[in-house]
Design a protein around this motif. Sequence first.
Motif, PDB file in Angstrom:
ATOM      1  N   PRO A  84       0.805  -1.234   0.000  1.00 41.25           N
ATOM      2  CA  PRO A  84       0.000   0.000   0.000  1.00 41.25           C
ATOM      3  C   PRO A  84       0.836   1.283   0.000  1.00 41.25           C
ATOM      4  CG  PRO A  84      -0.912  -1.574   1.553  1.00 41.25           C
ATOM      5  CD  PRO A  84       0.361  -2.164   1.038  1.00 41.25           C
ATOM      6  N   ASP A  85       2.045   1.256   0.574  1.00 44.41           N
ATOM      7  CA  ASP A  85       2.889   2.460   0.588  1.00 44.41           C
ATOM      8  C   ASP A  85       3.708   2.627  -0.694  1.00 44.41           C
ATOM      9  OD1 ASP A  85       4.740   0.445   0.903  1.00 44.41           O
ATOM     10  OD2 ASP A  85       5.709   1.318   2.665  1.00 44.41           O
ATOM     11  N   GLY A  86       3.526   1.726  -1.655  1.00 41.72           N
ATOM     12  CA  GLY A  86       4.216   1.838  -2.942  1.00 41.72           C
ATOM     13  C   GLY A  86       5.514   1.052  -3.031  1.00 41.72           C
ATOM     14  N   ALA A  87       5.956   0.445  -1.946  1.00 42.94           N
ATOM     15  CA  ALA A  87       7.188  -0.352  -1.952  1.00 42.94           C
ATOM     16  C   ALA A  87       6.907  -1.727  -2.554  1.00 42.94           C
ATOM     17  CB  ALA A  87       7.718  -0.504  -0.532  1.00 42.94           C
ATOM     18  N   ALA A  88       7.909  -2.279  -3.188  1.00 45.73           N
ATOM     19  CA  ALA A  88       7.774  -3.612  -3.794  1.00 45.73           C
ATOM     20  C   ALA A  88       7.912  -4.681  -2.721  1.00 45.73           C
ATOM     21  CB  ALA A  88       8.827  -3.812  -4.867  1.00 45.73           C
ATOM     22  N   SER A  89       7.109  -5.728  -2.835  1.00 47.39           N
ATOM     23  CA  SER A  89       7.232  -6.849  -1.901  1.00 47.39           C
ATOM     24  C   SER A  89       7.790  -8.083  -2.603  1.00 47.39           C
ATOM     25  CB  SER A  89       5.881  -7.178  -1.269  1.00 47.39           C
ATOM     26  OG  SER A  89       4.977  -7.627  -2.262  1.00 47.39           O
ATOM     27  N   ARG A  90       7.716  -8.100  -3.907  1.00 47.09           N
ATOM     28  CA  ARG A  90       8.243  -9.226  -4.682  1.00 47.09           C
ATOM     29  C   ARG A  90       8.866  -8.666  -5.945  1.00 47.09           C
ATOM     30  NH1 ARG A  90       9.003 -14.244  -4.299  1.00 47.09           N
ATOM     31  NH2 ARG A  90       8.740 -15.671  -6.016  1.00 47.09           N
ATOM     32  N   SER A  91       9.984  -9.244  -6.342  1.00 48.88           N
ATOM     33  CA  SER A  91      10.678  -8.812  -7.546  1.00 48.88           C
ATOM     34  C   SER A  91      11.064 -10.024  -8.373  1.00 48.88           C
ATOM     35  CB  SER A  91      11.929  -8.009  -7.188  1.00 48.88           C
ATOM     36  OG  SER A  91      11.575  -6.820  -6.540  1.00 48.88           O
ATOM     37  N   SER A  92      11.423  -9.765  -9.596  1.00 46.69           N
ATOM     38  CA  SER A  92      11.767 -10.852 -10.504  1.00 46.69           C
ATOM     39  C   SER A  92      12.923 -10.412 -11.396  1.00 46.69           C
ATOM     40  CB  SER A  92      10.544 -11.186 -11.362  1.00 46.69           C
ATOM     41  OG  SER A  92      10.865 -12.155 -12.315  1.00 46.69           O
ATOM     42  N   ILE A  93      13.839 -11.342 -11.648  1.00 44.14           N
ATOM     43  CA  ILE A  93      14.909 -11.105 -12.614  1.00 44.14           C
ATOM     44  C   ILE A  93      14.640 -11.985 -13.823  1.00 44.14           C
ATOM     45  CG2 ILE A  93      17.355 -11.439 -13.098  1.00 44.14           C
ATOM     46  CD1 ILE A  93      17.979 -10.530 -10.334  1.00 44.14           C
ATOM     47  N   MET A  94      14.511 -11.340 -14.967  1.00 42.29           N
ATOM     48  CA  MET A  94      14.314 -12.059 -16.224  1.00 42.29           C
ATOM     49  C   MET A  94      15.596 -11.919 -17.034  1.00 42.29           C
ATOM     50  SD  MET A  94      10.383 -11.153 -17.121  1.00 42.29           S
ATOM     51  CE  MET A  94      10.464  -9.450 -16.610  1.00 42.29           C
ATOM     52  N   ALA A  95      16.139 -13.044 -17.458  1.00 40.40           N
ATOM     53  CA  ALA A  95      17.379 -13.032 -18.224  1.00 40.40           C
ATOM     54  C   ALA A  95      17.185 -13.831 -19.504  1.00 40.40           C
ATOM     55  CB  ALA A  95      18.515 -13.625 -17.398  1.00 40.40           C
ATOM     56  N   GLU A 115      13.519 -16.934 -15.655  1.00 41.80           N
ATOM     57  CA  GLU A 115      12.988 -15.934 -14.721  1.00 41.80           C
ATOM     58  C   GLU A 115      13.159 -16.469 -13.308  1.00 41.80           C
ATOM     59  OE1 GLU A 115       8.920 -13.434 -13.697  1.00 41.80           O
ATOM     60  OE2 GLU A 115       8.937 -14.840 -15.379  1.00 41.80           O
ATOM     61  N   THR A 116      13.678 -15.633 -12.429  1.00 43.03           N
ATOM     62  CA  THR A 116      13.874 -15.995 -11.032  1.00 43.03           C
ATOM     63  C   THR A 116      13.261 -14.906 -10.158  1.00 43.03           C
ATOM     64  OG1 THR A 116      15.965 -17.052 -11.574  1.00 43.03           O
ATOM     65  CG2 THR A 116      15.584 -16.567  -9.284  1.00 43.03           C
ATOM     66  N   GLY A 117      12.392 -15.295  -9.240  1.00 41.44           N
ATOM     67  CA  GLY A 117      11.751 -14.340  -8.356  1.00 41.44           C
ATOM     68  C   GLY A 117      12.326 -14.377  -6.962  1.00 41.44           C
ATOM     69  N   PHE A 118      12.105 -13.291  -6.221  1.00 41.62           N
ATOM     70  CA  PHE A 118      12.550 -13.242  -4.828  1.00 41.62           C
ATOM     71  C   PHE A 118      11.688 -12.252  -4.054  1.00 41.62           C
ATOM     72  CE2 PHE A 118      14.966 -10.083  -7.111  1.00 41.62           C
ATOM     73  CZ  PHE A 118      15.062  -8.994  -6.261  1.00 41.62           C
ATOM     74  N   LEU A 119      11.562 -12.505  -2.756  1.00 40.12           N
ATOM     75  CA  LEU A 119      10.855 -11.595  -1.860  1.00 40.12           C
ATOM     76  C   LEU A 119      11.794 -10.466  -1.464  1.00 40.12           C
ATOM     77  CD1 LEU A 119       9.037 -14.145   0.452  1.00 40.12           C
ATOM     78  CD2 LEU A 119       8.007 -12.696  -1.306  1.00 40.12           C
ATOM     79  N   VAL A 120      11.267  -9.270  -1.427  1.00 31.92           N
ATOM     80  CA  VAL A 120      12.075  -8.117  -1.032  1.00 31.92           C
ATOM     81  C   VAL A 120      12.099  -8.057   0.491  1.00 31.92           C
ATOM     82  CG1 VAL A 120      12.296  -5.607  -1.131  1.00 31.92           C
ATOM     83  CG2 VAL A 120      11.470  -6.876  -3.125  1.00 31.92           C
ATOM     84  N   PRO A 121      13.277  -8.160   1.097  1.00 39.31           N
ATOM     85  CA  PRO A 121      13.348  -8.126   2.560  1.00 39.31           C
ATOM     86  C   PRO A 121      13.125  -6.711   3.105  1.00 39.31           C
ATOM     87  CG  PRO A 121      15.523  -8.436   1.600  1.00 39.31           C
ATOM     88  CD  PRO A 121      14.550  -8.421   0.470  1.00 39.31           C
ATOM     89  N   ASP A 122      12.859  -6.636   4.396  1.00 38.60           N
ATOM     90  CA  ASP A 122      12.609  -5.343   5.044  1.00 38.60           C
ATOM     91  C   ASP A 122      13.882  -4.563   5.340  1.00 38.60           C
ATOM     92  OD1 ASP A 122       9.885  -5.788   5.035  1.00 38.60           O
ATOM     93  OD2 ASP A 122       9.898  -6.778   6.991  1.00 38.60           O
TER      94      ASP A 122
END
Length: 157
Positions: A84-95, A115-122
């Motif tokens: 909700p605050d606009g920060a990403a919670s999940r990201s992905s690297i596509m190569a 494609e490899t995904g990861f959770l964005v830590p705090d």
Amino acid sequence: MKHVVAALLLVATAACGFQPVYAPVNGQHAESGLISVSPIEGRQGHMLRRALQEELAVGLPGLTEQVTLTVNLQSDLTRLALLPDGAASRSSIMASGSYRLEGENVRVTGRSDVETGFLVPDSPYGDIAAQTDAGDRAMRVLAKQIADDIRLKFASP
């Protein structure tokens, strides 16, 4: 006294035929086989090149000449789920890697995507570590896919 013991150990290991694993063999390095992988730009390119060298170290079935593998790497980071605050919670690297294996009588081309995904830590710097780890994982998977694709192309007539 320590120097004398160290010198005697060095002489003893040389006399028994000991040779370090990564030492040159007859003037050639251990990685110099029939397949050479051209340098790939950037950190992820370096990781992909190392992974390809490991994957292709055993060679290819039926390959009897010197060949060079050239890979063009494209990589992109995408932010997926937003909080909700606009920060990403999940990201992905596509190569994506388009490759060309060339020799005197050999020419093989192809392309692989991963494609490899990861959770964005705090934690503030945790995102950098997570991106680096995901990029390394993506390069290992991409190298395996490229090597498997090349093996399949060599296996089929």
